[in-house]
Motif scaffolding. Sequence first.
Motif, PDB file in Angstrom:
ATOM      1  N   THR A  64      -8.387  -3.671   2.830  1.00  0.00           N
ATOM      2  CA  THR A  64      -9.492  -2.692   2.615  1.00  0.00           C
ATOM      3  C   THR A  64      -8.650  -1.473   2.713  1.00  0.00           C
ATOM      4  O   THR A  64      -8.519  -0.493   1.762  1.00  0.00           O
ATOM      5  CB  THR A  64     -10.815  -2.663   3.272  1.00  0.00           C
ATOM      6  OG1 THR A  64     -11.267  -3.803   2.956  1.00  0.00           O
ATOM      7  CG2 THR A  64     -11.599  -1.754   2.803  1.00  0.00           C
ATOM      8  N   LYS A  65      -8.011  -0.971   3.778  1.00  0.00           N
ATOM      9  CA  LYS A  65      -7.689   0.341   4.097  1.00  0.00           C
ATOM     10  C   LYS A  65      -6.224   0.254   3.967  1.00  0.00           C
ATOM     11  O   LYS A  65      -5.771   1.568   3.599  1.00  0.00           O
ATOM     12  CB  LYS A  65      -7.844   0.267   5.584  1.00  0.00           C
ATOM     13  CG  LYS A  65      -9.370   0.514   6.112  1.00  0.00           C
ATOM     14  CD  LYS A  65      -9.467   1.025   7.566  1.00  0.00           C
ATOM     15  CE  LYS A  65     -10.822   1.095   7.794  1.00  0.00           C
ATOM     16  NZ  LYS A  65     -11.158   2.028   8.753  1.00  0.00           N
ATOM     17  N   ALA A  66      -5.380  -0.832   3.547  1.00  0.00           N
ATOM     18  CA  ALA A  66      -3.791  -0.633   3.347  1.00  0.00           C
ATOM     19  C   ALA A  66      -3.691  -1.164   2.034  1.00  0.00           C
ATOM     20  O   ALA A  66      -2.340  -1.126   1.772  1.00  0.00           O
ATOM     21  CB  ALA A  66      -3.335  -1.414   4.321  1.00  0.00           C
ATOM     22  N   GLY A  67      -4.577  -1.437   0.990  1.00  0.00           N
ATOM     23  CA  GLY A  67      -4.257  -2.053  -0.379  1.00  0.00           C
ATOM     24  C   GLY A  67      -4.213  -0.709  -1.043  1.00  0.00           C
ATOM     25  O   GLY A  67      -3.995   0.329  -1.058  1.00  0.00           O
ATOM     26  N   GLN A  68      -4.021  -1.359  -2.454  1.00  0.00           N
ATOM     27  CA  GLN A  68      -3.825  -0.331  -3.468  1.00  0.00           C
ATOM     28  C   GLN A  68      -4.638  -0.851  -4.676  1.00  0.00           C
ATOM     29  O   GLN A  68      -5.032  -1.984  -4.865  1.00  0.00           O
ATOM     30  CB  GLN A  68      -2.418  -0.084  -3.952  1.00  0.00           C
ATOM     31  CG  GLN A  68      -1.630  -1.254  -4.265  1.00  0.00           C
ATOM     32  CD  GLN A  68      -0.236  -0.872  -4.640  1.00  0.00           C
ATOM     33  OE1 GLN A  68       0.156  -0.057  -4.100  1.00  0.00           O
ATOM     34  NE2 GLN A  68       0.340  -1.827  -5.373  1.00  0.00           N
TER      35      GLN A  68
END
Length: 82
Positions: A64-68
């Motif tokens: 969620t926080k580090a995806g794209q």
Amino acid sequence: MKWAEVNQRATQETTQEKILALLKAHPAITRRELAAKIGITDDGIKYHLNKLKLSGRIKHIGPTKAGQWETLKWPPADRQLV
């Protein structure tokens, strides 16, 4: 269809087109950054992202926080427009 419905649909399409363009240019952009660039609320961005996901136009890859975000070909091969 009433004028307000036509206007709302055109606004949604325009907003979603802006979101798609930003996601293509900056796949790791956050909802907050999208909201600031487009000029709508975080909840507005969440609404449009959900609509785009449900229609098969985008998908989120990774955590969620580090995806794209990945923008997908439209229309998908199994949904060709006539």
